[in-house]
Design a protein around this motif. Structure first.
Motif, PDB file in Angstrom:
ATOM      1  N   UNK A  39     -51.684 -55.351  43.873  1.00 56.53           N
ATOM      2  CA  UNK A  39     -51.379 -54.964  42.492  1.00 56.53           C
ATOM      3  C   UNK A  39     -51.898 -53.547  42.226  1.00 56.53           C
ATOM      4  N   UNK A  40     -53.103 -53.259  42.724  1.00 59.64           N
ATOM      5  CA  UNK A  40     -53.690 -51.924  42.502  1.00 59.64           C
ATOM      6  C   UNK A  40     -52.830 -50.851  43.174  1.00 59.64           C
ATOM      7  N   UNK A  41     -52.399 -51.121  44.407  1.00 54.41           N
ATOM      8  CA  UNK A  41     -51.572 -50.140  45.126  1.00 54.41           C
ATOM      9  C   UNK A  41     -50.251 -49.920  44.396  1.00 54.41           C
ATOM     10  N   UNK A  42     -49.614 -51.029  43.958  1.00 51.24           N
ATOM     11  CA  UNK A  42     -48.352 -50.899  43.200  1.00 51.24           C
ATOM     12  C   UNK A  42     -48.575 -50.029  41.972  1.00 51.24           C
ATOM     13  N   UNK A  43     -49.645 -50.304  41.260  1.00 49.14           N
ATOM     14  CA  UNK A  43     -49.896 -49.587  39.999  1.00 49.14           C
ATOM     15  C   UNK A  43     -50.110 -48.085  40.259  1.00 49.14           C
ATOM     16  N   UNK A  44     -50.838 -47.765  41.345  1.00 44.41           N
ATOM     17  CA  UNK A  44     -51.104 -46.327  41.606  1.00 44.41           C
ATOM     18  C   UNK A  44     -49.820 -45.586  41.969  1.00 44.41           C
ATOM     19  N   UNK A  45     -48.975 -46.248  42.800  1.00 43.72           N
ATOM     20  CA  UNK A  45     -47.705 -45.604  43.175  1.00 43.72           C
ATOM     21  C   UNK A  45     -46.793 -45.453  41.953  1.00 43.72           C
ATOM     22  N   UNK A  46     -46.774 -46.474  41.086  1.00 43.89           N
ATOM     23  CA  UNK A  46     -45.979 -46.370  39.848  1.00 43.89           C
ATOM     24  C   UNK A  46     -46.500 -45.215  38.983  1.00 43.89           C
ATOM     25  N   UNK A  47     -47.844 -45.090  38.923  1.00 45.81           N
ATOM     26  CA  UNK A  47     -48.441 -44.024  38.094  1.00 45.81           C
ATOM     27  C   UNK A  47     -48.155 -42.635  38.674  1.00 45.81           C
ATOM     28  N   UNK A  48     -48.199 -42.538  40.011  1.00 45.36           N
ATOM     29  CA  UNK A  48     -47.871 -41.233  40.626  1.00 45.36           C
ATOM     30  C   UNK A  48     -46.401 -40.914  40.393  1.00 45.36           C
ATOM     31  N   UNK A  49     -45.550 -41.929  40.430  1.00 45.75           N
ATOM     32  CA  UNK A  49     -44.106 -41.696  40.207  1.00 45.75           C
ATOM     33  C   UNK A  49     -43.838 -41.324  38.746  1.00 45.75           C
ATOM     34  N   UNK A  50     -44.522 -41.986  37.823  1.00 42.40           N
ATOM     35  CA  UNK A  50     -44.275 -41.738  36.381  1.00 42.40           C
ATOM     36  C   UNK A  50     -45.020 -40.499  35.882  1.00 42.40           C
ATOM     37  N   UNK A  51     -46.068 -40.108  36.610  1.00 44.44           N
ATOM     38  CA  UNK A  51     -46.856 -38.944  36.180  1.00 44.44           C
ATOM     39  C   UNK A  51     -48.117 -39.332  35.435  1.00 44.44           C
ATOM     40  N   UNK A  52     -48.313 -40.682  35.211  1.00 42.33           N
ATOM     41  CA  UNK A  52     -49.566 -41.097  34.527  1.00 42.33           C
ATOM     42  C   UNK A  52     -50.764 -40.683  35.368  1.00 42.33           C
ATOM     43  N   UNK A  53     -50.564 -40.643  36.664  1.00 40.57           N
ATOM     44  CA  UNK A  53     -51.592 -40.139  37.579  1.00 40.57           C
ATOM     45  C   UNK A  53     -50.982 -39.003  38.385  1.00 40.57           C
ATOM     46  N   UNK A  54     -51.727 -37.958  38.663  1.00 40.40           N
ATOM     47  CA  UNK A  54     -51.101 -36.834  39.385  1.00 40.40           C
ATOM     48  C   UNK A  54     -51.979 -36.323  40.523  1.00 40.40           C
ATOM     49  N   UNK A  55     -51.323 -35.907  41.577  1.00 40.89           N
ATOM     50  CA  UNK A  55     -51.993 -35.340  42.742  1.00 40.89           C
ATOM     51  C   UNK A  55     -50.964 -34.458  43.439  1.00 40.89           C
ATOM     52  N   UNK A  56     -51.416 -33.296  43.952  1.00 38.05           N
ATOM     53  CA  UNK A  56     -50.439 -32.330  44.470  1.00 38.05           C
ATOM     54  C   UNK A  56     -49.565 -32.902  45.578  1.00 38.05           C
ATOM     55  N   UNK A  57     -50.074 -33.870  46.346  1.00 38.93           N
ATOM     56  CA  UNK A  57     -49.250 -34.471  47.407  1.00 38.93           C
ATOM     57  C   UNK A  57     -48.600 -35.768  46.910  1.00 38.93           C
ATOM     58  N   UNK A  58     -49.406 -36.666  46.344  1.00 37.43           N
ATOM     59  CA  UNK A  58     -48.900 -38.001  46.002  1.00 37.43           C
ATOM     60  C   UNK A  58     -47.810 -37.957  44.930  1.00 37.43           C
ATOM     61  N   UNK A  59     -47.864 -37.004  44.060  1.00 39.44           N
ATOM     62  CA  UNK A  59     -46.827 -36.903  43.009  1.00 39.44           C
ATOM     63  C   UNK A  59     -45.481 -36.600  43.649  1.00 39.44           C
ATOM     64  N   UNK A  60     -45.502 -35.821  44.715  1.00 39.01           N
ATOM     65  CA  UNK A  60     -44.255 -35.475  45.422  1.00 39.01           C
ATOM     66  C   UNK A  60     -43.770 -36.667  46.255  1.00 39.01           C
ATOM     67  N   UNK A  61     -44.709 -37.307  46.930  1.00 37.52           N
ATOM     68  CA  UNK A  61     -44.384 -38.455  47.792  1.00 37.52           C
ATOM     69  C   UNK A  61     -43.786 -39.599  46.953  1.00 37.52           C
ATOM     70  N   UNK A  62     -44.383 -39.822  45.787  1.00 39.23           N
ATOM     71  CA  UNK A  62     -43.991 -41.008  45.002  1.00 39.23           C
ATOM     72  C   UNK A  62     -42.673 -40.826  44.257  1.00 39.23           C
ATOM     73  N   UNK A  63     -42.332 -39.587  43.976  1.00 37.90           N
ATOM     74  CA  UNK A  63     -41.143 -39.313  43.133  1.00 37.90           C
ATOM     75  C   UNK A  63     -39.908 -40.104  43.587  1.00 37.90           C
ATOM     76  N   UNK A  64     -39.508 -40.022  44.883  1.00 36.54           N
ATOM     77  CA  UNK A  64     -38.253 -40.661  45.311  1.00 36.54           C
ATOM     78  C   UNK A  64     -38.374 -42.156  45.621  1.00 36.54           C
ATOM     79  N   UNK A  65     -39.582 -42.727  45.486  1.00 35.15           N
ATOM     80  CA  UNK A  65     -39.748 -44.133  45.891  1.00 35.15           C
ATOM     81  C   UNK A  65     -39.061 -45.074  44.892  1.00 35.15           C
ATOM     82  N   UNK A  66     -38.377 -46.085  45.421  1.00 34.95           N
ATOM     83  CA  UNK A  66     -37.781 -47.123  44.552  1.00 34.95           C
ATOM     84  C   UNK A  66     -38.854 -48.177  44.272  1.00 34.95           C
TER      85      UNK A  66
END
Lengths: 88, 88
Positions: A39-66
């Protein structure tokens, strides 16, 4: 919705460079993912994709994830078993 | 600046309820902290304290922490040794 561990293993090829072959990070700023809560991993990836959490690499990685990618990757890394030895 | 593991152990009393006695989370939304990278832990606590990262519990917990508290807690949890068994 639980992900598919085998699909997550394949999709994790892009994660290995920072998070390690066995989910133990190879870069000091990157966290270990091995055995982390699904659940924690799902939430972090969702946050990186939505922008609630940001990181110079992870924000780019998460963007295209379904959603399925996120669930599969989270299922894969949370399936690792970890044993802990506490400091004396 | 490296923290003091013993001081971190004492200060971690407030973390145990969510992150577990052995650093393995007892709540599915909370991450494991055992064996996590010291720099990563420091950065997350700094982000929760500054607001760069937010969570309804961690933002409150991190607010009063000093830099030394953050370094000590990060030193403590990163001192845990973890062994990983990957899924078959």
């Amino acid at each position: 919705q639980a992900g598919d561990i085998e699909a997550g293993k394949i999709k994790s090829a892009q994660c290995v460079v920072c998070h390690g072959q066995n989910g133990i990070s190879t870069m000091i700023e990157a966290p270990n993912l091995a055995g982390q809560s699904e659940i924690y991993l799902q939430e972090q990836l969702l946050h990186y994709r939505s922008g609630k959490r940001s990181h110079q690499v992870m924000s780019i990685i998460a963007k295209p994830l379904s959603d399925k990618d996120i669930n599969d990757l989270s299922a894969w890394y949370s399936a690792f078993k970890i044993e802990v030895t506490m400091p004396k």
